[in-house]
Enzyme design. Structure first.
Site, short mmCIF file in Angstrom:
data_model
loop_
_atom_site.label_atom_id
_atom_site.label_comp_id
_atom_site.label_asym_id
_atom_site.label_seq_id
_atom_site.Cartn_x
_atom_site.Cartn_y
_atom_site.Cartn_z
N ASP A 1 16.68 20.60 -7.55
CA ASP A 1 18.01 20.17 -8.05
C ASP A 1 18.21 20.53 -9.52
O ASP A 1 19.34 20.57 -10.00
CB ASP A 1 18.19 18.67 -7.83
CG ASP A 1 17.04 17.87 -8.41
OD1 ASP A 1 17.03 17.64 -9.63
OD2 ASP A 1 16.13 17.48 -7.65
N ASP B 1 5.69 27.90 -2.07
CA ASP B 1 4.93 26.67 -1.93
C ASP B 1 4.13 26.43 -3.21
O ASP B 1 3.32 27.28 -3.61
CB ASP B 1 3.99 26.82 -0.72
CG ASP B 1 3.25 25.53 -0.41
OD1 ASP B 1 3.28 24.61 -1.24
OD2 ASP B 1 2.65 25.46 0.68
N GLY B 2 4.36 25.28 -3.85
CA GLY B 2 3.68 24.96 -5.10
C GLY B 2 2.16 24.97 -4.97
O GLY B 2 1.43 25.30 -5.90
N ASP C 1 7.65 17.16 -9.29
CA ASP C 1 8.87 16.41 -8.96
C ASP C 1 9.14 16.55 -7.47
O ASP C 1 10.03 17.27 -7.04
CB ASP C 1 10.04 16.98 -9.79
CG ASP C 1 11.34 16.25 -9.50
OD1 ASP C 1 11.31 15.20 -8.84
OD2 ASP C 1 12.39 16.75 -9.95
N SER C 2 8.33 15.84 -6.68
CA SER C 2 8.37 16.05 -5.24
C SER C 2 9.21 14.99 -4.54
O SER C 2 9.56 13.97 -5.13
CB SER C 2 6.94 15.97 -4.69
OG SER C 2 6.47 14.64 -4.82
N HIS D 1 14.95 11.68 -14.28
CA HIS D 1 14.65 13.01 -14.84
C HIS D 1 14.16 12.94 -16.28
O HIS D 1 13.25 13.67 -16.65
CB HIS D 1 15.87 13.93 -14.69
CG HIS D 1 16.14 14.29 -13.27
ND1 HIS D 1 17.37 14.15 -12.67
CD2 HIS D 1 15.30 14.75 -12.30
CE1 HIS D 1 17.28 14.54 -11.40
NE2 HIS D 1 16.04 14.89 -11.16
N1 AG3 Z 1 12.10 13.13 -6.33
C1 AG3 Z 1 11.69 11.79 -5.96
C2 AG3 Z 1 12.51 11.16 -4.89
C3 AG3 Z 1 11.86 10.03 -4.23
C4 AG3 Z 1 12.82 9.17 -3.48
N2 AG3 Z 1 12.12 8.38 -2.52
C5 AG3 Z 1 12.55 7.25 -1.99
N3 AG3 Z 1 13.65 6.69 -2.40
N4 AG3 Z 1 11.83 6.70 -1.08
C6 AG3 Z 1 13.48 13.38 -6.41
C7 AG3 Z 1 13.82 14.72 -6.96
C8 AG3 Z 1 14.74 14.61 -8.09
N5 AG3 Z 1 14.70 15.74 -8.93
#
Ligand code: AG3
Length: 277
Positions: free
Chosen positions: A86, A137-138, A155-156, A62
């Site tokens: 989150d 939806d963004g 932040d997907s 983050h």
């Molecule tokens: N966003 C990215 C998560 C990616 C995890 N992917 C994986 N381990 N293959 C997470 C959202 C956090 N705010």
């Protein structure tokens, strides 16, 4: 009885997590959602069987999705976060003293609600008065906004399921247009080892649109391969030339990001650099 979460990454590679307790499970309109208590990393958000964030290492991700862009922009006031229900990215954005408004655009309200209930240390900033939450939806949201934001952070989750279209050039084009004339975007661009083709494509798409394109890395131990990539597109400011005011950085109370990390994160090992040649 032992509870195990098997996180399947590829046909030949899975990670097993021993779970103390399953706190929440539901099938939402968009995805399978769970909050679990792990032994090694504390509580975690799991979407479609993949760990999205854990209490023990969430700050690495983050801080690093948010702070390099915010510290590159000389005066970031209006920020949009796409995904990130989150709240961890928002928490980092709000640390920056010039930020006045953060718009969170999250497609799945259930993610927000579950994280508010079970992951308060990550979702705490969502109730800040500077935050506006749009459950939407963004892709559609960015189409309606032009020339409005200083910084946009994407932040997907992985490019399967609800986030697939957030990795396409047509979406980045709308992000470009939603930014002001000196705006900056950052997207999480997956593992530089397991998602090489995707990372190469993301970098290329961003480069087709933005005069300055920089991919950088951070360690996120709970994500596949341990290294994670982020790709920045900037209309005017180059993160490599950013003057990082130490008094501001020190007041951010970070646990990963600092002025040296800001510079070092953009130094790429050969196996990553070669993807962009
Ligand atoms: N966003 C990215 C998560 C990616 C995890 N992917 C994986 N381990 N293959 C997470 C959202 C956090 N705010």
């Amino acid at each position: 009885m032992e509870l195990i979460l098997t996180e399947k990454h590829t046909d030949g590679y899975s990670v097993n997590w021993k779970i103390k307790e399953t706190l929440h499970v539901e099938q939402t309109k968009y995805q399978h959602l769970a909050i679990v208590e792990t032994y090694e990393f504390g509580r975690a958000l799991v979407l479609d069987g993949i760990i999205q964030t854990t209490v023990k290492d969430e700050y690495m991700y983050h801080e690093m999705i948010a702070l390099p862009a915010l510290m590159t922009h000389p005066n970031p006031q209006k920020v949009m976060v796409i995904g990130g229900g989150d709240g961890g990215t928002i928490r980092e954005v709000l640390k920056h003293p010039s930020v006045q408004q953060v718009d969170l655009v999250e497609i799945d309200e259930k993610v927000i609600l579950a994280c508010q209930k079970y992951l308060p240390e990550i979702s705490c900033a969502l109730t800040d008065s500077r935050v506006r939450i749009f459950v939407e939806d963004g892709i559609e949201y960015v189409q309606r906004h032009k020339d409005k934001y200083d910084v946009i952070l994407i932040d997907s989750s992985d490019p399967i399921g609800p986030a697939t279209n957030l990795f396409h050039e047509s979406f980045y084009k709308n992000v470009y247009e939603a930014l002001k004339t000196d705006g900056i975007m950052v997207c999480q661009s997956e593992s530089p080892l397991f998602n090489r083709e995707l990372l190469g494509n993301v970098h290329k798409s961003v480069k087709n649109l933005f005069p300055i394109t920089r991919t950088y890395l951070a360690t996120v131990p709970t994500y596949i391969s341990g290294f994670w990539s982020f790709t920045m597109g900037s209309k005017r400011y180059d993160p490599l030339n950013a003057e990082i005011p130490l008094d501001v950085v020190n007041r951010l109370k970070t646990k990963y990001y600092n002025a040296d990390i800001h510079k070092g994160a953009f130094v790429l090992p050969e196996y990553v650099a070669e993807l962009f040649r």
